[in-house]
Design a protein around this motif. Structure first.
Motif, PDB file in Angstrom:
ATOM      1  N   ALA A   1       0.830  -1.206   0.000  1.00  0.00           N
ATOM      2  CA  ALA A   1       0.000   0.000   0.000  1.00  0.00           C
ATOM      3  C   ALA A   1       0.863   1.253   0.000  1.00  0.00           C
ATOM      4  CB  ALA A   1      -0.938  -0.005   1.208  1.00  0.00           C
ATOM      5  N   ILE A   2       1.910   1.252   0.826  1.00  0.00           N
ATOM      6  CA  ILE A   2       2.786   2.426   0.909  1.00  0.00           C
ATOM      7  C   ILE A   2       3.542   2.636  -0.401  1.00  0.00           C
ATOM      8  CG2 ILE A   2       4.846   3.353   2.048  1.00  0.00           C
ATOM      9  CD1 ILE A   2       3.841   1.985   4.609  1.00  0.00           C
ATOM     10  N   ALA A   3       3.999   1.519  -0.988  1.00  0.00           N
ATOM     11  CA  ALA A   3       4.840   1.619  -2.173  1.00  0.00           C
ATOM     12  C   ALA A   3       4.050   1.939  -3.436  1.00  0.00           C
ATOM     13  CB  ALA A   3       5.613   0.317  -2.369  1.00  0.00           C
ATOM     14  N   PHE A   4       2.823   1.420  -3.554  1.00  0.00           N
ATOM     15  CA  PHE A   4       2.141   1.474  -4.834  1.00  0.00           C
ATOM     16  C   PHE A   4       0.861   2.304  -4.862  1.00  0.00           C
ATOM     17  CE2 PHE A   4       4.350  -2.732  -4.808  1.00  0.00           C
ATOM     18  CZ  PHE A   4       5.329  -2.385  -5.712  1.00  0.00           C
ATOM     19  N   GLN A   5       0.261   2.585  -3.711  1.00  0.00           N
ATOM     20  CA  GLN A   5      -0.975   3.354  -3.731  1.00  0.00           C
ATOM     21  C   GLN A   5      -0.706   4.832  -3.486  1.00  0.00           C
ATOM     22  OE1 GLN A   5      -3.513   0.675  -1.009  1.00  0.00           O
ATOM     23  NE2 GLN A   5      -4.967   1.681  -2.347  1.00  0.00           N
ATOM     24  N   ARG A   6      -1.470   5.674  -4.141  1.00  0.00           N
ATOM     25  CA  ARG A   6      -1.380   7.100  -3.894  1.00  0.00           C
ATOM     26  C   ARG A   6      -1.885   7.393  -2.485  1.00  0.00           C
ATOM     27  NH1 ARG A   6      -4.804   9.273  -8.921  1.00  0.00           N
ATOM     28  NH2 ARG A   6      -6.304   8.969  -7.257  1.00  0.00           N
ATOM     29  N   LEU A   7      -1.356   8.458  -1.895  1.00  0.00           N
ATOM     30  CA  LEU A   7      -1.746   8.789  -0.528  1.00  0.00           C
ATOM     31  C   LEU A   7      -3.217   9.171  -0.446  1.00  0.00           C
ATOM     32  CD1 LEU A   7      -0.717   9.004   2.332  1.00  0.00           C
ATOM     33  CD2 LEU A   7      -0.142  11.391   1.905  1.00  0.00           C
ATOM     34  N   ASP A   8      -3.733   9.851  -1.465  1.00  0.00           N
ATOM     35  CA  ASP A   8      -5.156  10.205  -1.409  1.00  0.00           C
ATOM     36  C   ASP A   8      -6.027   8.954  -1.454  1.00  0.00           C
ATOM     37  OD1 ASP A   8      -4.569   9.646  -4.058  1.00  0.00           O
ATOM     38  OD2 ASP A   8      -5.651  11.374  -4.878  1.00  0.00           O
ATOM     39  N   SER A   9      -5.591   7.925  -2.197  1.00  0.00           N
ATOM     40  CA  SER A   9      -6.332   6.664  -2.235  1.00  0.00           C
ATOM     41  C   SER A   9      -6.296   5.974  -0.882  1.00  0.00           C
ATOM     42  CB  SER A   9      -5.743   5.732  -3.298  1.00  0.00           C
ATOM     43  OG  SER A   9      -5.815   6.304  -4.581  1.00  0.00           O
ATOM     44  N   ARG A  10      -5.131   5.982  -0.262  1.00  0.00           N
ATOM     45  CA  ARG A  10      -4.996   5.333   1.035  1.00  0.00           C
ATOM     46  C   ARG A  10      -5.804   6.058   2.109  1.00  0.00           C
ATOM     47  NH1 ARG A  10       0.769   5.880   2.164  1.00  0.00           N
ATOM     48  NH2 ARG A  10       0.280   4.812   4.112  1.00  0.00           N
ATOM     49  N   LEU A  11      -5.823   7.394   2.051  1.00  0.00           N
ATOM     50  CA  LEU A  11      -6.617   8.161   3.007  1.00  0.00           C
ATOM     51  C   LEU A  11      -8.104   7.876   2.812  1.00  0.00           C
ATOM     52  CD1 LEU A  11      -6.951  10.254   5.225  1.00  0.00           C
ATOM     53  CD2 LEU A  11      -6.776  12.047   3.491  1.00  0.00           C
ATOM     54  N   ALA A  12      -8.545   7.805   1.558  1.00  0.00           N
ATOM     55  CA  ALA A  12      -9.950   7.496   1.286  1.00  0.00           C
ATOM     56  C   ALA A  12     -10.312   6.126   1.853  1.00  0.00           C
ATOM     57  CB  ALA A  12     -10.213   7.536  -0.220  1.00  0.00           C
ATOM     58  N   GLY A  13      -9.439   5.132   1.660  1.00  0.00           N
ATOM     59  CA  GLY A  13      -9.698   3.802   2.193  1.00  0.00           C
ATOM     60  C   GLY A  13      -9.719   3.786   3.707  1.00  0.00           C
ATOM     61  N   THR A  14      -8.843   4.574   4.320  1.00  0.00           N
ATOM     62  CA  THR A  14      -8.799   4.656   5.786  1.00  0.00           C
ATOM     63  C   THR A  14     -10.082   5.267   6.335  1.00  0.00           C
ATOM     64  OG1 THR A  14      -6.388   4.824   5.808  1.00  0.00           O
ATOM     65  CG2 THR A  14      -7.561   5.657   7.747  1.00  0.00           C
ATOM     66  N   LEU A  15     -10.563   6.321   5.690  1.00  0.00           N
ATOM     67  CA  LEU A  15     -11.804   6.953   6.141  1.00  0.00           C
ATOM     68  C   LEU A  15     -12.982   5.987   6.041  1.00  0.00           C
ATOM     69  CD1 LEU A  15     -11.455  10.500   4.502  1.00  0.00           C
ATOM     70  CD2 LEU A  15     -11.061   9.879   6.895  1.00  0.00           C
ATOM     71  N   LEU A  16     -13.031   5.221   4.956  1.00  0.00           N
ATOM     72  CA  LEU A  16     -14.133   4.278   4.774  1.00  0.00           C
ATOM     73  C   LEU A  16     -14.096   3.173   5.819  1.00  0.00           C
ATOM     74  CD1 LEU A  16     -14.036   3.989   0.885  1.00  0.00           C
ATOM     75  CD2 LEU A  16     -15.912   4.939   2.242  1.00  0.00           C
ATOM     76  N   GLY A  17     -12.912   2.883   6.333  1.00  0.00           N
ATOM     77  CA  GLY A  17     -12.781   1.815   7.311  1.00  0.00           C
ATOM     78  C   GLY A  17     -13.193   2.205   8.713  1.00  0.00           C
ATOM     79  N   HIS A  18     -13.621   3.467   8.924  1.00  0.00           N
ATOM     80  CA  HIS A  18     -13.973   3.933  10.262  1.00  0.00           C
ATOM     81  C   HIS A  18     -15.466   4.238  10.423  1.00  0.00           C
ATOM     82  CE1 HIS A  18      -9.612   4.518  10.562  1.00  0.00           C
ATOM     83  NE2 HIS A  18      -9.775   4.559  11.862  1.00  0.00           N
ATOM     84  N   GLY A  19     -16.293   3.911   9.440  1.00  0.00           N
ATOM     85  CA  GLY A  19     -17.720   4.182   9.546  1.00  0.00           C
ATOM     86  C   GLY A  19     -18.108   5.533   8.980  1.00  0.00           C
ATOM     87  N   GLN A  20     -19.383   5.914   9.179  1.00  0.00           N
ATOM     88  CA  GLN A  20     -19.920   7.147   8.598  1.00  0.00           C
ATOM     89  C   GLN A  20     -19.289   8.391   9.211  1.00  0.00           C
ATOM     90  OE1 GLN A  20     -21.923   6.876   6.041  1.00  0.00           O
ATOM     91  NE2 GLN A  20     -22.147   9.077   5.660  1.00  0.00           N
ATOM     92  N   GLN A  21     -18.959   8.325  10.484  1.00  0.00           N
ATOM     93  CA  GLN A  21     -18.291   9.437  11.156  1.00  0.00           C
ATOM     94  C   GLN A  21     -16.950   8.964  11.702  1.00  0.00           C
ATOM     95  OE1 GLN A  21     -21.070  11.204  14.030  1.00  0.00           O
ATOM     96  NE2 GLN A  21     -21.327  12.885  12.592  1.00  0.00           N
ATOM     97  N   VAL A  22     -15.904   9.627  11.274  1.00  0.00           N
ATOM     98  CA  VAL A  22     -14.548   9.265  11.692  1.00  0.00           C
ATOM     99  C   VAL A  22     -14.129  10.220  12.802  1.00  0.00           C
ATOM    100  CG1 VAL A  22     -12.172   8.907  10.934  1.00  0.00           C
ATOM    101  CG2 VAL A  22     -14.071   8.539   9.326  1.00  0.00           C
ATOM    102  N   ARG A  23     -14.042   9.706  14.017  1.00  0.00           N
ATOM    103  CA  ARG A  23     -13.647  10.554  15.151  1.00  0.00           C
ATOM    104  C   ARG A  23     -12.160  10.354  15.402  1.00  0.00           C
ATOM    105  NH1 ARG A  23     -17.816  13.093  17.111  1.00  0.00           N
ATOM    106  NH2 ARG A  23     -19.917  12.291  16.693  1.00  0.00           N
ATOM    107  N   ALA A  24     -11.373  11.128  14.676  1.00  0.00           N
ATOM    108  CA  ALA A  24      -9.920  11.021  14.779  1.00  0.00           C
ATOM    109  C   ALA A  24      -9.301  12.359  14.406  1.00  0.00           C
ATOM    110  CB  ALA A  24      -9.393   9.926  13.854  1.00  0.00           C
ATOM    111  N   THR A  25      -8.185  12.674  15.009  1.00  0.00           N
ATOM    112  CA  THR A  25      -7.474  13.898  14.654  1.00  0.00           C
ATOM    113  C   THR A  25      -6.722  13.685  13.346  1.00  0.00           C
ATOM    114  OG1 THR A  25      -5.461  13.253  15.825  1.00  0.00           O
ATOM    115  CG2 THR A  25      -7.145  14.432  17.094  1.00  0.00           C
ATOM    116  N   HIS A  26      -6.349  14.792  12.714  1.00  0.00           N
ATOM    117  CA  HIS A  26      -5.561  14.704  11.483  1.00  0.00           C
ATOM    118  C   HIS A  26      -4.220  14.055  11.776  1.00  0.00           C
ATOM    119  CE1 HIS A  26      -7.934  18.225   9.444  1.00  0.00           C
ATOM    120  NE2 HIS A  26      -8.714  17.300   9.980  1.00  0.00           N
ATOM    121  N   GLN A  27      -3.673  14.302  12.983  1.00  0.00           N
ATOM    122  CA  GLN A  27      -2.394  13.694  13.352  1.00  0.00           C
ATOM    123  C   GLN A  27      -2.525  12.187  13.484  1.00  0.00           C
ATOM    124  OE1 GLN A  27       0.804  15.303  13.834  1.00  0.00           O
ATOM    125  NE2 GLN A  27       1.219  13.126  13.505  1.00  0.00           N
TER     126      GLN A  27
END
Length: 217
Positions: free
Chosen positions: A141-167
């Motif tokens: 994922a780190i080597a081949f996926q774009r960061l925006d793609s990885r961020l989108a996938g991360t957001l989807l993995g946390h449900g409709q509301q993502v309660r997390a800081t940007h850090q």
């Protein structure tokens, strides 16, 4: 330290069945969230057996950036600890309890003795292979996926509301907060999310899934 209920441990780690005589003497630790269980370059103190809670394992760089490698849940194995015990080397990552966590610890000598038991050895090697597959997927994922793609996938993995800081999201993705903030504001302008304090609301999950599916830089 509490006494160890062996049946609780065997339910989570059935590979310990041949070591029943050893289990009652194992220490049990109860630690609060944020407890550092081990650090990079420390000698390995033993093979952790998580009974409840969760341990986050990560590596940090000299510039302060941190990359989450994996999380250890009840019944799972810490690859970094087992690798240190197999090789007799210092630890290569840091482990922190993310919630109230209860765990036991198989000391290095006990771990080496336990490897003589075929059931335990097969169990450990099976968990080792599973964890290695998880790390291979992370590297890919780190080597081949774009960061925006990885961020989108991360957001989807946390449900409709993502309660997390940007850090926290940056730490999970192995990047810096400023880049995550910039991408989130772009997502908001595009109508994919809505940002508020420590909360990201998904507005267009279909578009995020499409973005997450992109595999090239």
């Amino acid at each position: 330290m509490d006494a160890l209920p062996a049946h609780d441990l065997l339910r989570l780690y059935p590979g310990l069945a041949g070591l029943s005589g050893l289990l009652p003497g194992l220490p049990v630790l109860q630690v609060p969230p944020g407890t550092v269980l081990f650090r990079e370059n420390d000698p390995c103190q033993g093979f952790p057996l998580v009974m409840s809670g969760e341990v986050r394992v990560s590596r940090s760089a000299a510039n302060g950036r941190e990359l989450e490698l994996y999380r250890v849940l009840p019944g799972e194995m810490c690859l970094v600890s087992s690798a240190g015990l197999f090789a007799g080397q210092s630890l290569s990552a840091r482990g922190v309890a993310t919630t109230d966590t209860r765990l036991s610890l198989l000391s290095p000598p006990d771990f080496q003795d336990a490897l003589a038991d075929p059931t335990f050895r097969g169990f450990v090697l099976g968990l080792f292979a599973t964890r290695m597959a998880d790390l291979t997927a992370l590297i890919e994922a780190i080597a081949f996926q774009r960061l925006d793609s990885r961020l989108a996938g991360t957001l989807l993995g946390h449900g409709q509301q993502v309660r997390a800081t940007h850090q926290a999201l940056a730490d999970e993705l192995g990047t810096v907060r400023e880049i995550v903030t910039r991408l989130l504001h772009r997502f908001e302008r595009d109508g994919l999310v809505e940002l508020s304090r420590e909360c990201i609301t998904i507005r267009d999950s279909a578009a995020l899934r499409l973005l997450a599916s992109a595999q090239t830089r």
